[in-house]
Write a protein that holds these residues in place. Structure first.
Motif, short mmCIF file in Angstrom:
data_model
loop_
_atom_site.label_atom_id
_atom_site.label_comp_id
_atom_site.label_asym_id
_atom_site.label_seq_id
_atom_site.Cartn_x
_atom_site.Cartn_y
_atom_site.Cartn_z
N ASP A 204 25.80 76.35 42.70
CA ASP A 204 26.03 76.19 44.15
C ASP A 204 25.48 74.84 44.58
N PRO A 205 26.33 73.97 45.18
CA PRO A 205 25.84 72.65 45.58
C PRO A 205 24.83 72.69 46.71
N ASP A 206 24.72 73.82 47.44
CA ASP A 206 23.79 73.91 48.57
C ASP A 206 22.58 74.78 48.28
N ASP A 207 22.51 75.33 47.09
CA ASP A 207 21.39 76.21 46.77
C ASP A 207 20.20 75.38 46.29
N PRO A 208 19.08 75.37 47.02
CA PRO A 208 17.93 74.57 46.59
C PRO A 208 17.32 75.05 45.28
N ASP A 209 17.52 76.34 44.95
CA ASP A 209 16.95 76.85 43.71
C ASP A 209 17.68 76.31 42.49
N GLN A 210 18.89 75.76 42.70
CA GLN A 210 19.66 75.24 41.57
C GLN A 210 19.69 73.70 41.56
N ALA A 211 18.74 73.10 42.23
CA ALA A 211 18.68 71.63 42.28
C ALA A 211 18.46 71.06 40.89
N ASP A 212 17.62 71.72 40.07
CA ASP A 212 17.36 71.21 38.72
C ASP A 212 18.64 71.25 37.87
N GLU A 213 19.43 72.32 38.02
CA GLU A 213 20.67 72.41 37.25
C GLU A 213 21.65 71.29 37.66
N ARG A 214 21.70 71.04 38.99
CA ARG A 214 22.60 69.99 39.46
C ARG A 214 22.16 68.62 38.94
N GLU A 215 20.88 68.36 38.95
CA GLU A 215 20.37 67.08 38.48
C GLU A 215 20.59 66.93 36.97
N GLU A 216 20.38 68.02 36.24
CA GLU A 216 20.61 67.97 34.79
C GLU A 216 22.08 67.70 34.47
N LEU A 217 22.96 68.33 35.24
CA LEU A 217 24.40 68.10 35.03
C LEU A 217 24.77 66.66 35.35
N ALA A 218 24.21 66.10 36.43
CA ALA A 218 24.50 64.72 36.80
C ALA A 218 24.00 63.75 35.72
N ASP A 219 22.80 64.02 35.19
CA ASP A 219 22.26 63.16 34.13
C ASP A 219 23.13 63.22 32.88
N ARG A 220 23.60 64.43 32.56
CA ARG A 220 24.43 64.58 31.37
C ARG A 220 25.75 63.79 31.53
N LEU A 221 26.32 63.85 32.73
CA LEU A 221 27.57 63.10 32.97
C LEU A 221 27.33 61.60 32.96
N ARG A 222 26.20 61.14 33.49
CA ARG A 222 25.90 59.70 33.43
C ARG A 222 25.74 59.24 31.99
N CYS A 223 25.10 60.09 31.19
CA CYS A 223 24.96 59.75 29.76
C CYS A 223 26.33 59.79 29.08
N ALA A 224 27.16 60.76 29.44
CA ALA A 224 28.51 60.86 28.86
C ALA A 224 29.37 59.65 29.25
N LEU A 225 29.15 59.14 30.46
CA LEU A 225 29.91 57.96 30.90
C LEU A 225 29.56 56.76 30.04
N LYS A 226 28.30 56.62 29.66
CA LYS A 226 27.92 55.50 28.79
C LYS A 226 28.57 55.66 27.42
N TRP A 227 28.63 56.90 26.91
CA TRP A 227 29.32 57.11 25.64
C TRP A 227 30.80 56.75 25.77
N LEU A 228 31.39 57.16 26.88
CA LEU A 228 32.81 56.87 27.09
C LEU A 228 33.06 55.38 27.17
N GLN A 229 32.21 54.66 27.90
CA GLN A 229 32.41 53.22 28.07
C GLN A 229 32.10 52.42 26.80
#
Length: 520
Positions: A204-229
């Protein structure tokens, strides 16, 4: 008011269904004609594709010269006359109203004003022996399928298989690969991709209890973008042109010019597009020579990394007419690859011969429909050939010397020569293509307005555009020619062209203005 009866006498023009079909087939492109034939083959059982062993019966006029074929032709003619006597509803004796969708405003006005000449004299009186039949053993295939190589996504997935990544990282890279557009750029910002992926994973993008999951997902995608590039082609996965160029420039050998080029790509692309050398030198601290080298590096980059993997058009234009050298002149011939190989199904035609009861009348009408369809296709190609040959005769200079020798030509000239109406010439020259020694062109390309010359003659607008292109190609890149200078240079050659006309022709040729053509 007392009711009364009045008798009015009026005239109106009506076309038979066969003539309406002839008009429609004439304006179809090769692809559209192919689709029309496929549709007719499905609907009419009497129409068939010619087999390799079957005699050519294109248009009911091309039968074998053998005695058996001549006898068969005579039998079919007798059967056709008997079908007409049966009075079925598909005959051409009863006129039908004109569908306004088939005509433009100009042609409709001509019909209403009574000034329309016989638009189809050329169709009705065409000789049947000047088109040539299709050659080869293949069936009618006017559209060639392009050889489709791997897509950009396929190319990237293959590279991903050779990378030692965890399943989670591979999945993240795959998500970004699927988010690329055809140019190789990310179709959406990384934050939006992360939000959509999180929703799919139940975050849930508005659930404060899932903030860590959202941040972990964003970090994983940023790392994946570097692999892609880091994959080939370099520059893939960029968010825009600036980042794409920077990624490619960083992959080049180190040099002072590369450093300047990266600074320009990051913040000076607008100045580079305006050819503002002074402000670029102030922003980068580079001298004129270093700036030129940096510009050369930027120009060596690919602004669209996905371009080499772009799907070629599935339908390749196949010319309707081929122009070949013939003695001292040029001759137009129909392309055999676009000539359909159609015939009447003899088995079905013979099955209804001799039957003149009510049950056979419907089949007789379908047989007549198939014959008219084949005849109209033959007339279409004959008309295209006649118009093409007339164009070749008028534009001999083009076929010998190129577009710079093009002469002024309007539809009315060809129409008067062939005894057709301008609307017919317009239909024939639209979406029909001709192969020449200088390339493949639409038939409309050979028509152009005329410009006055000092000698009292006329010059074709196409030739003037070719001359402008030639002048621009030979200009000094440090001092490109302005529209006024081009107008003056054309005037020196005896061609009177206003500056605004030069600008219009230059834009049609997709030539940038003088300030954007100037080299740094």
């Amino acid at each position: 008011m007392k009711p009364s009866l009045q008798v009015r006498l009026s005239q109106h023009l009506a076309l038979t269904p066969q003539l309406q079909q002839s008009i429609r087939l004439l304006q179809l492109s090769t692809l559209e004609l192919h689709q029309e034939i496929e549709q007719m083959l499905e609907q009419n059982p009497f129409l068939d594709v010619e087999e390799d062993h079957a005699p050519m019966e294109f248009g009911l006029e091309r039968l074998s010269s053998s005695q058996d074929a001549a006898g068969q032709r005579e039998k079919e003619r007798l059967a056709e006359r008997e079908d007409g006597a049966a009075g079925d509803g598909s005959g051409g004796d009863e006129p039908a109203g004109v569908d306004n969708a088939d005509f433009g405003a100009t042609e409709r006005d001509d019909w209403e004003n009574g000034t329309e000449r016989d638009d189809f004299d050329g169709i009705r009186e065409l000789p049947s022996g000047n088109t040539g039949s299709g050659s080869g053993d293949d069936d009618f295939e006017p559209i060639e399928s392009a050889d489709q190589g791997p897509t950009l996504q396929d190319h990237l997935r293959r590279q991903l298989l050779g990378m030692r990544l965890s399943e989670e990282d591979q999945a993240a890279v795959l998500v970004l690969i699927e988010s690329l557009d055809e140019d190789g750029y990310l179709g959406d910002p990384l934050a939006e991709i992360a939000e959509r992926l999180g929703s799919a994973l139940g975050i849930d993008p508005d659930d404060p209890d899932q903030a860590d999951e959202r941040e972990e997902l964003a970090d994983r995608l940023r790392c994946a973008l570097k692999w892609l590039q880091s994959m080939e082609p370099t520059g893939v996965g960029a968010s825009g042109l600036s980042e794409c160029l920077v990624l490619q420039l960083k992959d080049k050998p180190r040099s002072p010019a590369r450093k300047v080029a990266i600074r320009i790509a990051e913040a000076g692309l607008e100045l580079l597009a305006r050819r503002d050398a002074k402000k670029l030198m102030q922003a980068t601290g580079a001298d004129e020579q270093l700036l030129r080298e940096a510009q050369a590096l930027i120009l060596s980059c690919e602004p669209k990394p996905g371009r080499p993997f772009a799907r070629a058009e599935a339908n390749i234009i196949v010319p309707d007419v081929i122009v070949l050298k013939s003695g001292r002149g040029w001759k137009a011939t129909l392309n055999p690859d676009v000539m359909p190989k159609l015939r009447i199904n003899d088995l079905y035609a013979q099955a209804i011969r001799g039957q003149r009861n009510g049950s056979a009348s419907g089949l007789s009408s379908r047989l007549q429909e198939a014959r008219w369809f084949m005849k109209n296709i033959l007339q279409r190609f004959d008309t295209i050939l006649r118009v093409s040959q007339a164009i070749v005769e008028r534009q001999k200079g083009f076929f010998t010397h190129g577009e710079i020798a093009m002469k002024p030509l309007v539809l009315r000239e060809i129409a008067d020569e062939l005894g057709l109406h301008e609307s017919t010439i317009s239909r024939v020259t639209t979406a029909k293509y001709m192969t020449t020694p200088y390339g493949t062109f639409e038939l409309k390309y050979f028509f152009g307005s005329s410009l006055n010359t000092e000698a009292g003659g006329n010059a074709s607008s196409t030739a003037v555009r070719a001359l402008i292109k030639q002048l621009v190609a030979n200009e000094d890149q440090a001092k490109p020619l302005s529209d006024s200078q081009l107008s003056d240079m054309l005037g020196e050659q005896g061609i009177t062209v206003a500056r605004r006309t030069v600008a219009k022709y230059r834009e049609a040729l997709k030539i940038a203005p003088a300030n954007l053509r100037k080299a740094l």
